[in-house]
Design a protein around this motif. Structure first.
Motif, PDB file in Angstrom:
ATOM      1  N   LYS A  41       0.837  -1.208   0.000  1.00 55.04           N
ATOM      2  CA  LYS A  41       0.000   0.000   0.000  1.00 55.04           C
ATOM      3  C   LYS A  41       0.870   1.255   0.000  1.00 55.04           C
ATOM      4  O   LYS A  41       0.454   2.303  -0.508  1.00 55.04           O
ATOM      5  CB  LYS A  41      -0.979  -0.022   1.176  1.00 55.04           C
ATOM      6  CG  LYS A  41      -2.035  -1.097   0.931  1.00 55.04           C
ATOM      7  CD  LYS A  41      -3.194  -1.042   1.883  1.00 55.04           C
ATOM      8  CE  LYS A  41      -4.294  -1.960   1.397  1.00 55.04           C
ATOM      9  NZ  LYS A  41      -4.369  -3.234   2.120  1.00 55.04           N
ATOM     10  N   ALA A  42       2.087   1.135   0.517  1.00 52.34           N
ATOM     11  CA  ALA A  42       3.019   2.278   0.483  1.00 52.34           C
ATOM     12  C   ALA A  42       3.574   2.485  -0.929  1.00 52.34           C
ATOM     13  O   ALA A  42       4.116   3.545  -1.228  1.00 52.34           O
ATOM     14  CB  ALA A  42       4.156   2.044   1.468  1.00 52.34           C
ATOM     15  N   GLY A  43       3.455   1.449  -1.775  1.00 50.83           N
ATOM     16  CA  GLY A  43       3.903   1.623  -3.162  1.00 50.83           C
ATOM     17  C   GLY A  43       4.852   0.560  -3.678  1.00 50.83           C
ATOM     18  O   GLY A  43       5.239   0.591  -4.845  1.00 50.83           O
ATOM     19  N   ALA A  44       5.246  -0.399  -2.817  1.00 50.30           N
ATOM     20  CA  ALA A  44       6.120  -1.478  -3.304  1.00 50.30           C
ATOM     21  C   ALA A  44       5.331  -2.385  -4.243  1.00 50.30           C
ATOM     22  O   ALA A  44       4.119  -2.570  -4.071  1.00 50.30           O
ATOM     23  CB  ALA A  44       6.663  -2.290  -2.128  1.00 50.30           C
ATOM     24  N   GLN A  45       6.034  -2.922  -5.242  1.00 48.77           N
ATOM     25  CA  GLN A  45       5.385  -3.880  -6.157  1.00 48.77           C
ATOM     26  C   GLN A  45       5.892  -5.298  -5.921  1.00 48.77           C
ATOM     27  O   GLN A  45       5.421  -6.250  -6.542  1.00 48.77           O
ATOM     28  CB  GLN A  45       5.635  -3.439  -7.598  1.00 48.77           C
ATOM     29  CG  GLN A  45       4.811  -2.211  -7.932  1.00 48.77           C
ATOM     30  CD  GLN A  45       5.501  -1.292  -8.918  1.00 48.77           C
ATOM     31  OE1 GLN A  45       6.702  -1.103  -8.852  1.00 48.77           O
ATOM     32  NE2 GLN A  45       4.751  -0.735  -9.840  1.00 48.77           N
ATOM     33  N   ALA A  46       6.896  -5.411  -5.049  1.00 50.71           N
ATOM     34  CA  ALA A  46       7.452  -6.717  -4.689  1.00 50.71           C
ATOM     35  C   ALA A  46       8.168  -6.540  -3.359  1.00 50.71           C
ATOM     36  O   ALA A  46       8.471  -5.407  -2.962  1.00 50.71           O
ATOM     37  CB  ALA A  46       8.439  -7.186  -5.754  1.00 50.71           C
ATOM     38  N   VAL A  47       8.433  -7.660  -2.681  1.00 52.43           N
ATOM     39  CA  VAL A  47       9.194  -7.575  -1.432  1.00 52.43           C
ATOM     40  C   VAL A  47      10.433  -8.464  -1.546  1.00 52.43           C
ATOM     41  O   VAL A  47      10.433  -9.443  -2.288  1.00 52.43           O
ATOM     42  CB  VAL A  47       8.362  -8.007  -0.199  1.00 52.43           C
ATOM     43  CG1 VAL A  47       7.153  -7.107  -0.028  1.00 52.43           C
ATOM     44  CG2 VAL A  47       7.928  -9.467  -0.281  1.00 52.43           C
ATOM     45  N   LYS A  48      11.473  -8.086  -0.816  1.00 53.91           N
ATOM     46  CA  LYS A  48      12.681  -8.910  -0.753  1.00 53.91           C
ATOM     47  C   LYS A  48      12.808  -9.473   0.659  1.00 53.91           C
ATOM     48  O   LYS A  48      12.559  -8.781   1.631  1.00 53.91           O
ATOM     49  CB  LYS A  48      13.924  -8.091  -1.121  1.00 53.91           C
ATOM     50  CG  LYS A  48      15.226  -8.903  -1.054  1.00 53.91           C
ATOM     51  CD  LYS A  48      16.366  -8.226  -1.773  1.00 53.91           C
ATOM     52  CE  LYS A  48      17.047  -7.161  -0.973  1.00 53.91           C
ATOM     53  NZ  LYS A  48      17.634  -7.601   0.301  1.00 53.91           N
ATOM     54  N   ILE A  49      13.183 -10.750   0.705  1.00 56.72           N
ATOM     55  CA  ILE A  49      13.323 -11.448   1.995  1.00 56.72           C
ATOM     56  C   ILE A  49      14.697 -12.102   2.045  1.00 56.72           C
ATOM     57  O   ILE A  49      15.095 -12.794   1.102  1.00 56.72           O
ATOM     58  CB  ILE A  49      12.217 -12.527   2.157  1.00 56.72           C
ATOM     59  CG1 ILE A  49      10.840 -11.857   2.238  1.00 56.72           C
ATOM     60  CG2 ILE A  49      12.483 -13.404   3.376  1.00 56.72           C
ATOM     61  CD1 ILE A  49       9.673 -12.816   2.433  1.00 56.72           C
ATOM     62  N   GLU A  50      15.426 -11.902   3.123  1.00 58.37           N
ATOM     63  CA  GLU A  50      16.762 -12.497   3.252  1.00 58.37           C
ATOM     64  C   GLU A  50      16.681 -13.946   3.730  1.00 58.37           C
ATOM     65  O   GLU A  50      15.950 -14.245   4.676  1.00 58.37           O
ATOM     66  CB  GLU A  50      17.607 -11.692   4.252  1.00 58.37           C
ATOM     67  CG  GLU A  50      18.019 -10.338   3.718  1.00 58.37           C
ATOM     68  CD  GLU A  50      19.032  -9.627   4.611  1.00 58.37           C
ATOM     69  OE1 GLU A  50      19.578 -10.242   5.542  1.00 58.37           O
ATOM     70  OE2 GLU A  50      19.266  -8.433   4.353  1.00 58.37           O
ATOM     71  N   GLY A  51      17.466 -14.811   3.081  1.00 59.16           N
ATOM     72  CA  GLY A  51      17.642 -16.182   3.549  1.00 59.16           C
ATOM     73  C   GLY A  51      16.571 -17.141   3.069  1.00 59.16           C
ATOM     74  O   GLY A  51      15.502 -16.724   2.610  1.00 59.16           O
ATOM     75  N   ALA A  52      16.881 -18.443   3.219  1.00 58.12           N
ATOM     76  CA  ALA A  52      15.939 -19.486   2.796  1.00 58.12           C
ATOM     77  C   ALA A  52      15.470 -20.331   3.978  1.00 58.12           C
ATOM     78  O   ALA A  52      14.286 -20.665   4.075  1.00 58.12           O
ATOM     79  CB  ALA A  52      16.591 -20.381   1.745  1.00 58.12           C
ATOM     80  N   ASP A  53      16.404 -20.632   4.906  1.00 58.29           N
ATOM     81  CA  ASP A  53      16.062 -21.530   6.027  1.00 58.29           C
ATOM     82  C   ASP A  53      14.854 -21.007   6.800  1.00 58.29           C
ATOM     83  O   ASP A  53      14.890 -19.889   7.328  1.00 58.29           O
ATOM     84  CB  ASP A  53      17.253 -21.649   6.997  1.00 58.29           C
ATOM     85  CG  ASP A  53      18.342 -22.540   6.422  1.00 58.29           C
ATOM     86  OD1 ASP A  53      18.042 -23.335   5.505  1.00 58.29           O
ATOM     87  OD2 ASP A  53      19.499 -22.408   6.868  1.00 58.29           O
TER      88      ASP A  53
END
Ligand code: KIV
Length: 262
Positions: A104-116
């Motif tokens: 809602k702030a305007g991001a079109q995707a998110v990034k997440i660190e790590g897989a575990d």
């Protein structure tokens, strides 16, 4: 505006993808009219904009504030927001609330660190219609566990773990993965084996694209000179020179002149 589908096509056609970080409105306006492909509001904002030692201090409010400012200046570029420390580790409802705020702030995707431990959450987000970018190698939110901002995946076992994690992130539905501070050969193997694009920072030349922190590539951080940063501008000295010229003109009563007065 390029989309996640365009980034996939770029990888398929071996066209490189360029990303920069951005945290504010006026930089966003400049980037918006540049040739850069996409923008990341990184949690590096905590260090670059707020002077913290690590990204652990980035918080949801801080990230939303920067995403909103960037979005006001960015009309033509894909905007990725970096989920801050632990936002994806508390519980599913906190994650969904955070991602809702980001989008809602305007991001079109998110990034997440790590897989575990993140795969189910990533899958849930992707199935909910949220594009997710992964991040492997040096994951700065884990800096205290990693013992510093250091090269990762140096030995065969460590490189294998990053490679396996990249496959899992792709399987979970990530549209792309940032590879930070790993040997070029390890990044090449991942890029060659994955279908989705990889974006490197300190990961050599073989990734599908590159990302740099805007202030690093503009040379604004005089004492930060790691091997992986190329400074495309001597920004620190240029800005300081302009400030000193202004100061000198004020002191010598050379500014303003009649044509600069009403
Ligand atoms: O926060 C950030 O700026 C990042 C990039 C360096 C990839 O995660």
């Amino acid at each position: 505006m390029k989309t996640i589908q365009d980034f996939q096509i770029m990888k398929n056609e071996k066209k490189k993808i360029s990303l920069v970080t951005c945290y504010d409105y006026w930089s966003a306006r400049i980037i918006d009219e540049s040739d850069i492909d996409a923008v990341l509001v990184g949690d590096s904002a905590a260090m670059v904009m707020h002077g913290f030692e690590t990204t652990v201090n980035a918080e949801l409010e801080m990230m939303c504030y920067h995403i909103e400012a960037v979005k006001r200046g960015l009309k033509n570029k894909f905007l990725i927001g970096d989920l801050p420390f632990l936002a994806h580790r508390k519980n599913l409802s906190y994650l969904m609330e955070s991602v809702d705020r980001f989008m809602k702030a305007g991001a079109q995707a998110v990034k997440i660190e790590g897989a575990d431990g993140n795969l189910e959450m990533i899958e849930h987000l992707v199935k909910s219609g949220v594009p997710v970018m992964g991040h492997l190698g040096l994951t700065p939110q884990s800096v205290h566990q990693l013992g510093g901002f250091k090269l990762q995946g140096k030995d065969e076992l460590a490189a294998k773990k990053i490679f396996q994690d990249s496959l899992l992130l792709q399987q979970a539905g990530c549209f792309s993965i940032v590879l930070e501070m790993i040997p070029a050969e390890a990044a090449k193997k991942i890029t060659d084996e994955l279908e989705i694009p990889t974006i490197g920072i300190g990961a050599g030349t073989f990734t599908s694209g590159q990302v740099l922190v805007l202030q690093d590539l503009l040379g604004l951080n005089k004492n930060f000179n790691p091997k992986f940063v190329r400074k495309y501008l001597d920004g620190y000295d240029l800005i300081q020179g302009a400030l000193n010229n202004f100061n000198k003109d004020v002191k010598e009563n050379k500014f303003p002149q009649p044509n600069e007065s009403y």
